[in-house]
Write a protein that holds these residues in place. Sequence first.
Motif, PDB file in Angstrom:
ATOM      1  N   ARG A 287       1.234  -9.269 -10.911  1.00 30.94           N
ATOM      2  CA  ARG A 287       1.955  -8.237 -10.164  1.00 30.94           C
ATOM      3  C   ARG A 287       1.163  -6.954  -9.980  1.00 30.94           C
ATOM      4  NH1 ARG A 287       7.370  -9.122 -12.389  1.00 30.94           N
ATOM      5  NH2 ARG A 287       7.980 -11.167 -11.599  1.00 30.94           N
ATOM      6  N   GLY A 288       0.184  -6.783 -10.821  1.00 28.80           N
ATOM      7  CA  GLY A 288      -0.537  -5.512 -10.760  1.00 28.80           C
ATOM      8  C   GLY A 288       0.174  -4.453 -11.571  1.00 28.80           C
ATOM      9  N   VAL A 289      -0.237  -3.249 -11.393  1.00 31.94           N
ATOM     10  CA  VAL A 289       0.295  -2.135 -12.160  1.00 31.94           C
ATOM     11  C   VAL A 289       1.628  -1.714 -11.549  1.00 31.94           C
ATOM     12  CG1 VAL A 289      -0.184   0.217 -12.896  1.00 31.94           C
ATOM     13  CG2 VAL A 289      -2.047  -1.416 -12.688  1.00 31.94           C
ATOM     14  N   PRO A 290       2.649  -1.492 -12.358  1.00 34.85           N
ATOM     15  CA  PRO A 290       3.908  -1.007 -11.792  1.00 34.85           C
ATOM     16  C   PRO A 290       3.734   0.339 -11.107  1.00 34.85           C
ATOM     17  CG  PRO A 290       3.933  -0.939 -14.185  1.00 34.85           C
ATOM     18  CD  PRO A 290       2.742  -1.728 -13.788  1.00 34.85           C
ATOM     19  N   GLU A 291       4.648   0.597 -10.174  1.00 32.34           N
ATOM     20  CA  GLU A 291       4.474   1.749  -9.304  1.00 32.34           C
ATOM     21  C   GLU A 291       4.408   3.052 -10.084  1.00 32.34           C
ATOM     22  OE1 GLU A 291       7.288   1.779  -6.164  1.00 32.34           O
ATOM     23  OE2 GLU A 291       6.830   3.855  -5.646  1.00 32.34           O
ATOM     24  N   LEU A 292       5.182   3.100 -11.135  1.00 30.30           N
ATOM     25  CA  LEU A 292       5.272   4.339 -11.899  1.00 30.30           C
ATOM     26  C   LEU A 292       3.915   4.738 -12.481  1.00 30.30           C
ATOM     27  CD1 LEU A 292       7.553   6.251 -12.708  1.00 30.30           C
ATOM     28  CD2 LEU A 292       7.681   5.026 -14.888  1.00 30.30           C
ATOM     29  N   CYS A 293       3.177   3.714 -12.909  1.00 31.73           N
ATOM     30  CA  CYS A 293       1.933   4.008 -13.615  1.00 31.73           C
ATOM     31  C   CYS A 293       0.784   4.340 -12.663  1.00 31.73           C
ATOM     32  CB  CYS A 293       1.528   2.819 -14.469  1.00 31.73           C
ATOM     33  SG  CYS A 293       2.700   2.519 -15.767  1.00 31.73           S
TER      34      CYS A 293
ATOM     35  N   VAL B 178      -4.116   0.040  -8.501  1.00 31.42           N
ATOM     36  CA  VAL B 178      -4.375   1.439  -8.833  1.00 31.42           C
ATOM     37  C   VAL B 178      -3.781   1.730 -10.195  1.00 31.42           C
ATOM     38  CG1 VAL B 178      -4.006   3.809  -8.120  1.00 31.42           C
ATOM     39  CG2 VAL B 178      -4.244   2.039  -6.411  1.00 31.42           C
ATOM     40  N   LEU B 179      -4.500   2.461 -11.003  1.00 34.00           N
ATOM     41  CA  LEU B 179      -3.966   2.869 -12.296  1.00 34.00           C
ATOM     42  C   LEU B 179      -4.329   4.315 -12.541  1.00 34.00           C
ATOM     43  CD1 LEU B 179      -2.684   2.236 -15.046  1.00 34.00           C
ATOM     44  CD2 LEU B 179      -4.936   1.535 -15.837  1.00 34.00           C
TER      45      LEU B 179
ATOM     46  N   CYS C 176       0.822  -1.202   0.000  1.00 32.58           N
ATOM     47  CA  CYS C 176       0.000   0.000   0.000  1.00 32.58           C
ATOM     48  C   CYS C 176       0.855   1.252   0.000  1.00 32.58           C
ATOM     49  CB  CYS C 176      -0.903   0.021   1.218  1.00 32.58           C
ATOM     50  SG  CYS C 176      -2.079  -1.318   1.235  1.00 32.58           S
ATOM     51  N   ILE C 177       1.934   1.196   0.786  1.00 28.77           N
ATOM     52  CA  ILE C 177       2.694   2.434   0.963  1.00 28.77           C
ATOM     53  C   ILE C 177       3.441   2.808  -0.308  1.00 28.77           C
ATOM     54  CG2 ILE C 177       4.917   1.598   1.802  1.00 28.77           C
ATOM     55  CD1 ILE C 177       4.504   3.712   4.047  1.00 28.77           C
ATOM     56  N   SER C 178       3.649   1.824  -1.169  1.00 25.88           N
ATOM     57  CA  SER C 178       4.305   2.174  -2.423  1.00 25.88           C
ATOM     58  C   SER C 178       3.338   2.913  -3.338  1.00 25.88           C
ATOM     59  CB  SER C 178       4.788   0.903  -3.108  1.00 25.88           C
ATOM     60  OG  SER C 178       3.678   0.122  -3.458  1.00 25.88           O
ATOM     61  N   GLY C 179       2.056   2.850  -3.005  1.00 30.86           N
ATOM     62  CA  GLY C 179       1.077   3.522  -3.850  1.00 30.86           C
ATOM     63  C   GLY C 179       0.507   2.632  -4.907  1.00 30.86           C
ATOM     64  N   ARG C 180       0.866   1.350  -4.890  1.00 28.94           N
ATOM     65  CA  ARG C 180       0.367   0.461  -5.939  1.00 28.94           C
ATOM     66  C   ARG C 180      -0.983  -0.135  -5.600  1.00 28.94           C
ATOM     67  NH1 ARG C 180       5.051  -3.660  -6.855  1.00 28.94           N
ATOM     68  NH2 ARG C 180       3.518  -4.568  -8.260  1.00 28.94           N
ATOM     69  N   ARG C 181      -1.285  -0.162  -4.329  1.00 24.12           N
ATOM     70  CA  ARG C 181      -2.555  -0.773  -3.927  1.00 24.12           C
ATOM     71  C   ARG C 181      -3.315   0.175  -3.016  1.00 24.12           C
ATOM     72  NH1 ARG C 181      -1.490  -6.390  -4.449  1.00 24.12           N
ATOM     73  NH2 ARG C 181      -0.486  -6.444  -6.477  1.00 24.12           N
TER      74      ARG C 181
END
Lengths: 167, 976
Positions: free
Chosen positions: B537-543, B475-476, B258-263
């Motif tokens: 893996r889901g969406v990479p963090e950058l996106c 998240v995207l 979550c903290i990476s912003g990906r989820r």
Amino acid sequence: MVRLKARYLLCEINVSDRNHLLRLTDTSISAAVKTTVARIHGDYGRALCSIGFSVKYLNAHTGTVFLRFPKRCYKLLWSALPFITSIETHGQTIPCFLNCVHVGGTIRTCQKFLIRYNTQQLRRMLPKCKNEEEKQQIRKAILNCSLTQGNKEAYDDELESEEDEEE
Amino acid sequence: MRNQPVNIQYPSSPLTEESSTQNGGDTPVTGGGGGPSNIHPLPEKLNSPHHKGGWVRGHQKDGGSYDKLMPKYITAGAFARARAAEVSTMLKAVRKVTSSCQLFASLPNHMRRRAMSHNTKRYPRRLRDMANRLREKSLQACSKKKEQTKRQSRKARRRHGNLLLEFNRRQRKNVWLETHIWHAKRFHMVKKWGYCLGDRPTYKCYRPCYRAMSNHCLLQDLSYYCCIELQGEEDKLLASLSQMTSKEAGPTFAAALCISGRRQGSVVLYRAGHYPSQPLGPVTFLWRPRVHGSTHRQLWIWAHPTIKQDLLPELQSVCQCCEAVVPPVVPLVTPAEVIPTPEPERRPENTPEAMQIHRTKRKRNCKDASGPPAKKILGDGKRSPSTPVTWRSNSTGIVINDLTMEIVRYRLIGPQSHSVLAETLEAATDCDPSTLWWPEHCKDESKMNLHRQQVDIFNILKDIYSSGELPSGTVLGLTVDDPRLTLPTKRVKALPCVKQLHMSLMLMLVIQAHAMCLCCVFLSEVDEEKRRELMLRGVPELCCQSFLWERSIRDNVTDNKISEQELNRMRSEVLVPGSRLSPTPLQGRVPILLVHQPGKQVGHEMNSWGAGWDLLLPKGWGMAFWVPLVYRGVRIGGLNMSLKHSQNKASPHFPHDYPDCPAGIRFQEEQEAELLDKFKRRPPAKRTNYIKHGCLAPFRCPWQQLAEEWELITREGREERKRDSQTQTKTGADTVTEVEMTSHPDITVTKPPSRFAVLRNRKSLRLLSGWCRPTTSKGQRPCRVGEVPPLDSSAATSFLTEHGMSLVWVRLSLLSKEDLRLLSNKSDCSSPQEPPHKNHFNSRLKCRKKGSKKLATTSSSDKTEGSGSDLPSASEPNLTSVEDAKSSSETPTDLIFGLWPDPLPSITSHCSRVTLGWVTQGDFSLSAGCGEALGFISVAGLISTLLNQPMEHRGTLLLRNPTSLSYRFAKINIEV
């Protein structure tokens, strides 16, 4: 529609001392009538009194009374009226007798009769006056009680004030 | 009677003299000419007051006092005057109509004319004056009334500006969502939590909506959820937020993904440092991905509006943000103006504030029409412009922003929601440089790279089979074109692209050349790889980065939105009618955020049911996205559908299933009042007699009392067992049942100060879940957690010392016929019955009725609802009725027939079966195909029941509706 019919008796109360007249109240008169009827006609008469009987109007200055009786039995009740010899008011007994002047089917006819009767009385009084001042007063009174413009205006004013109250 | 002469007589009491003067007792004439004072030649002070109006009643004993009032002598003049006065009054009485009706009725029949009161000339002359006067009066009254209720014509009211004013006025009390008008035309609206929300559609669509959720897509407007933004250093944010959460209840704010912003994550918040008591409620949160490795982070916390009032002060105290940033008075922002400089402290409410000023101004000089035209309220129209929305802390540097109504949130539920999104949204296209935000970004190559990557992922997203396949909470970020440009002319149903692709491939394989096919297959293999990557893996963090996070860009996008009118004008100018606008308008680029919503995560069947996407938009763009989404064939759900959604998903729904949160308590009270009101609206003879059904609190669930009673029972059981262990007579299990039979706890005995809490500790829940699952059960996999310690009295005791006052949230499913046959092994599958209870309050109610005719109907008692059913345990022995003991309770303040008066007797032992808890919502579940219910059960009660049940029947309980006497078997499920 069924109409409840009644008879209205216009009576004069005659007293020996006119000051006593002012003490009269409607309740005292109705009480006197009731007790007298009970005395004359017994319980039956008393019971008749309890239904349609009432004192409709009393003028303590002139001693005029309107009595309302049911039409069915007004003769019976009327027959008891001459036996009234005194009226008790405020703890005092006033010796008097009732003189029935008129019997009408409505209050209106009684009122009309009363007007005629009073004016007639005033006219009768006029020649019997002892001094000029009294004569003047009575003349004025007679003029007052006839229908004049002034009276009419008073009537209209009254009507207006009534309307204002309604608002 | 009106106009009749009243009696003329002396008053019975001299005291009334003064008061009687104004009446002029001597009939109305006295006011005119003659006057009563002239009747007697006596002193006036005696005369005038003595004409008393009205009847004089009563006898005066002290008649002597009258003598001094009485005139002493009489003259002829006085005699005459008295007669004259009487005559005039009589004259008046005779002349005047005594009836109370109007002038019209005073005329004899043959003189009446048509429309007389309209045309006064039809009256006889003598009555004309009066008729005129009456007519004028009535006209005046009419005009007065008309002025009060004068209303604009419909045409004027529906004029755009006036309509807007009216809408703005109506939004002052309850906030409208941007889709309000759309909803109001199709939904039953309710006013809840300060918003106007659609409850359920006016058309019948319960099953279609369920089908949409499980097969296609259901759309909901969740913009009423409040967003709170926190900005600050990452470690400081985490340190302050960690006080409000606990690791025992699942992942917290600091979860790595979550903290990476990906989820997106979800947690249950507690008051700082109070875990496990005093929960606030569940929230979801989203971190903004790190920008260039800086430690300054941004966090959005999405909370239900009922939590917000508790959450915001708590967050402020935790972050020490007590300093409110006073919103600056902002000059009007013209829409064309661009604010590219990021101003984190700028008021988000700029525009609505300005609009509000406009509105009031407009209202004031509405007739001059000089004021600027009224504007549509965007965002929170209820908030006054001076309310602070930003708080800053000097010590920690954390900034809290209240972004309520700043961001539109739509929820798409269903396996095809991604294809609906893919069809509706179209990635933003390049355009010429200009001052708008998107052209500016187009110049920056790195930003364009990011955009291209995001578009790639979005394109892959089209190919996945179901929305549930993605990792939950993905998240995207994306920038899309105005979806109004690609609006289909007809409502179509969005279909998954996957099938189309395969079909075309097949066709190609058949028809076209071999090399071409290879190429295609190769391409699709590359796609396949990418898709698998996305699914795993889901969406990479950058996106996950989106420009929606930036307030300046959000405001810019909101301000520069092309109005519908402008868009239609541009469309009408297109050469070929109906074709697409060729150069996309510059303003039509919107940053959005797509957040994956997890489906059913617990349990074994229907996994990931109800998964979907959340679409976050800047405010003002709500309708621009709503209509295109609706045109893709989605169903629209209201509040009751979201309740059904969470019920089918087997997840607790917010205010309903959180009885320990302040919002949950408030909700229960509201529900109680509402249901009691509904109950009272029935005639008494048609009401359910809940006392006879043995239902103590049909409209409310007294959780606190339940928890306390069970705690008492277990404590007594423990003491008993200690005694027994000394005497060495019985086994532990026997004593427990014994205790329950003998102990009828009085509620007044103990009042532990501690409040009940809902068990949210994952480890304990897992343990409980293992215990209540029978070891040999048809169609169930063996427990995932292998090493569940066997349930015995020692384990139970240790568990109970920890969670004695807790409730646990359970799912109950009714047993089918085969299950029942398995259960009983005998031919009779009949379920037990509750013996009808006796109503001891009947006689008292009757007595009261006799005594005073008034019924206590106006009482505002707090007996209310509970879609609740009792859950007495199945294998408990019958308990003797204990009602005699408690019927002698104190005199209740109010009695309603069929409801228990307030101090409730012991809940657990009221029925023939011991009560463990209540169901908060239950229904036939379309997903499970049988009746399902969600409710809470006392942990202590559950464990003591489980201890007494044989191994193979563990977790089977009895369930009863409050309006029926028969129990039904149900299977308990605790899913972690």
